[in-house]
Scaffold this motif. Structure first.
Motif, PDB file in Angstrom:
ATOM      1  N   ASN A   1       0.849  -1.196   0.000  1.00 48.75           N
ATOM      2  CA  ASN A   1       0.000   0.000   0.000  1.00 48.75           C
ATOM      3  C   ASN A   1       0.884   1.245   0.000  1.00 48.75           C
ATOM      4  O   ASN A   1       1.100   1.858   1.046  1.00 48.75           O
ATOM      5  CB  ASN A   1      -0.928  -0.012   1.217  1.00 48.75           C
ATOM      6  CG  ASN A   1      -1.966   1.081   1.150  1.00 48.75           C
ATOM      7  OD1 ASN A   1      -1.917   1.948   0.282  1.00 48.75           O
ATOM      8  ND2 ASN A   1      -2.895   1.076   2.078  1.00 48.75           N
ATOM      9  N   PRO A   2       1.396   1.606  -1.178  1.00 50.30           N
ATOM     10  CA  PRO A   2       2.328   2.732  -1.246  1.00 50.30           C
ATOM     11  C   PRO A   2       1.691   4.099  -0.978  1.00 50.30           C
ATOM     12  O   PRO A   2       2.414   5.076  -0.815  1.00 50.30           O
ATOM     13  CB  PRO A   2       2.884   2.648  -2.667  1.00 50.30           C
ATOM     14  CG  PRO A   2       1.885   1.871  -3.436  1.00 50.30           C
ATOM     15  CD  PRO A   2       1.212   0.949  -2.453  1.00 50.30           C
ATOM     16  N   THR A   3       0.381   4.171  -0.905  1.00 48.57           N
ATOM     17  CA  THR A   3      -0.261   5.463  -0.643  1.00 48.57           C
ATOM     18  C   THR A   3      -0.628   5.659   0.828  1.00 48.57           C
ATOM     19  O   THR A   3      -1.157   6.704   1.191  1.00 48.57           O
ATOM     20  CB  THR A   3      -1.535   5.631  -1.506  1.00 48.57           C
ATOM     21  OG1 THR A   3      -2.467   4.606  -1.165  1.00 48.57           O
ATOM     22  CG2 THR A   3      -1.203   5.576  -2.987  1.00 48.57           C
ATOM     23  N   ALA A   4      -0.310   4.684   1.674  1.00 48.18           N
ATOM     24  CA  ALA A   4      -0.636   4.783   3.101  1.00 48.18           C
ATOM     25  C   ALA A   4       0.389   5.687   3.796  1.00 48.18           C
ATOM     26  O   ALA A   4       1.573   5.361   3.858  1.00 48.18           O
ATOM     27  CB  ALA A   4      -0.647   3.416   3.744  1.00 48.18           C
ATOM     28  N   GLU A   5      -0.086   6.802   4.306  1.00 47.38           N
ATOM     29  CA  GLU A   5       0.801   7.732   4.999  1.00 47.38           C
ATOM     30  C   GLU A   5       1.433   7.098   6.227  1.00 47.38           C
ATOM     31  O   GLU A   5       2.581   7.396   6.570  1.00 47.38           O
ATOM     32  CB  GLU A   5       0.047   8.994   5.397  1.00 47.38           C
ATOM     33  CG  GLU A   5      -0.370   9.836   4.217  1.00 47.38           C
ATOM     34  CD  GLU A   5      -1.154  11.066   4.635  1.00 47.38           C
ATOM     35  OE1 GLU A   5      -1.099  11.454   5.821  1.00 47.38           O
ATOM     36  OE2 GLU A   5      -1.812  11.646   3.767  1.00 47.38           O
ATOM     37  N   SER A   6       0.692   6.215   6.881  1.00 51.14           N
ATOM     38  CA  SER A   6       1.188   5.614   8.125  1.00 51.14           C
ATOM     39  C   SER A   6       2.474   4.825   7.908  1.00 51.14           C
ATOM     40  O   SER A   6       3.363   4.840   8.762  1.00 51.14           O
ATOM     41  CB  SER A   6       0.116   4.722   8.747  1.00 51.14           C
ATOM     42  OG  SER A   6      -0.247   3.684   7.854  1.00 51.14           O
ATOM     43  N   VAL A   7       2.591   4.156   6.780  1.00 52.77           N
ATOM     44  CA  VAL A   7       3.793   3.357   6.539  1.00 52.77           C
ATOM     45  C   VAL A   7       4.998   4.252   6.294  1.00 52.77           C
ATOM     46  O   VAL A   7       6.097   3.977   6.764  1.00 52.77           O
ATOM     47  CB  VAL A   7       3.584   2.325   5.406  1.00 52.77           C
ATOM     48  CG1 VAL A   7       3.510   2.969   4.053  1.00 52.77           C
ATOM     49  CG2 VAL A   7       4.683   1.278   5.429  1.00 52.77           C
ATOM     50  N   TRP A   8       4.795   5.362   5.611  1.00 57.98           N
ATOM     51  CA  TRP A   8       5.915   6.275   5.353  1.00 57.98           C
ATOM     52  C   TRP A   8       6.335   6.987   6.632  1.00 57.98           C
ATOM     53  O   TRP A   8       7.532   7.199   6.872  1.00 57.98           O
ATOM     54  CB  TRP A   8       5.573   7.255   4.236  1.00 57.98           C
ATOM     55  CG  TRP A   8       5.303   6.511   2.959  1.00 57.98           C
ATOM     56  CD1 TRP A   8       4.106   6.326   2.344  1.00 57.98           C
ATOM     57  CD2 TRP A   8       6.255   5.779   2.182  1.00 57.98           C
ATOM     58  NE1 TRP A   8       4.249   5.531   1.237  1.00 57.98           N
ATOM     59  CE2 TRP A   8       5.565   5.188   1.106  1.00 57.98           C
ATOM     60  CE3 TRP A   8       7.628   5.560   2.288  1.00 57.98           C
ATOM     61  CZ2 TRP A   8       6.194   4.400   0.148  1.00 57.98           C
ATOM     62  CZ3 TRP A   8       8.252   4.772   1.322  1.00 57.98           C
ATOM     63  CH2 TRP A   8       7.547   4.203   0.276  1.00 57.98           C
ATOM     64  N   ALA A   9       5.381   7.322   7.469  1.00 58.75           N
ATOM     65  CA  ALA A   9       5.707   7.936   8.759  1.00 58.75           C
ATOM     66  C   ALA A   9       6.498   6.944   9.619  1.00 58.75           C
ATOM     67  O   ALA A   9       7.458   7.326  10.293  1.00 58.75           O
ATOM     68  CB  ALA A   9       4.442   8.374   9.470  1.00 58.75           C
ATOM     69  N   ALA A  10       6.097   5.683   9.585  1.00 62.06           N
ATOM     70  CA  ALA A  10       6.805   4.663  10.355  1.00 62.06           C
ATOM     71  C   ALA A  10       8.230   4.491   9.835  1.00 62.06           C
ATOM     72  O   ALA A  10       9.182   4.394  10.624  1.00 62.06           O
ATOM     73  CB  ALA A  10       6.050   3.334  10.293  1.00 62.06           C
ATOM     74  N   LEU A  11       8.388   4.470   8.529  1.00 66.57           N
ATOM     75  CA  LEU A  11       9.716   4.313   7.956  1.00 66.57           C
ATOM     76  C   LEU A  11      10.637   5.475   8.327  1.00 66.57           C
ATOM     77  O   LEU A  11      11.841   5.282   8.495  1.00 66.57           O
ATOM     78  CB  LEU A  11       9.624   4.167   6.429  1.00 66.57           C
ATOM     79  CG  LEU A  11       9.249   2.765   5.954  1.00 66.57           C
ATOM     80  CD1 LEU A  11       8.838   2.785   4.491  1.00 66.57           C
ATOM     81  CD2 LEU A  11      10.404   1.794   6.171  1.00 66.57           C
ATOM     82  N   LEU A  12      10.073   6.655   8.479  1.00 64.17           N
ATOM     83  CA  LEU A  12      10.891   7.803   8.885  1.00 64.17           C
ATOM     84  C   LEU A  12      11.528   7.574  10.255  1.00 64.17           C
ATOM     85  O   LEU A  12      12.593   8.133  10.543  1.00 64.17           O
ATOM     86  CB  LEU A  12      10.062   9.084   8.908  1.00 64.17           C
ATOM     87  CG  LEU A  12       9.736   9.678   7.548  1.00 64.17           C
ATOM     88  CD1 LEU A  12       8.776  10.865   7.716  1.00 64.17           C
ATOM     89  CD2 LEU A  12      10.993  10.111   6.824  1.00 64.17           C
ATOM     90  N   ASP A  13      10.897   6.760  11.087  1.00 61.41           N
ATOM     91  CA  ASP A  13      11.440   6.472  12.418  1.00 61.41           C
ATOM     92  C   ASP A  13      12.666   5.574  12.378  1.00 61.41           C
ATOM     93  O   ASP A  13      13.418   5.522  13.348  1.00 61.41           O
ATOM     94  CB  ASP A  13      10.387   5.820  13.310  1.00 61.41           C
ATOM     95  CG  ASP A  13       9.309   6.777  13.750  1.00 61.41           C
ATOM     96  OD1 ASP A  13       9.549   7.998  13.761  1.00 61.41           O
ATOM     97  OD2 ASP A  13       8.207   6.291  14.105  1.00 61.41           O
TER      98      ASP A  13
END
Length: 64
Positions: free
Chosen positions: A46-58
């Protein structure tokens, strides 16, 4: 006739949620590499899920 059961999108959503949870558990245990791997796999689903990108930033390493 299609077999009854979860649709592909439902299965993907469940897999995405499981990967997100596993990533959070790994991060809680201090395993940033595993968290990154789980969340990267979730991003592929799900490349459009903001939650996954926010998690990856961590867990991404700061290049500086």
């Amino acid at each position: 006739m299609k077999p009854s059961g979860p649709t592909e999108s439902t299965a993907n959503k469940q897999t995405f949620q499981a990967l997100m949870a596993r990533g959070q558990a790994a991060l809680s245990e201090g395993d940033r590499g595993a968290a990154h791997d789980y969340w990267r796999a979730a991003a592929m689903l799900n490349p459009t899920a903001e939650s996954v990108w926010a998690a990856l930033l961590d867990v991404v390493d700061d290049p500086e």
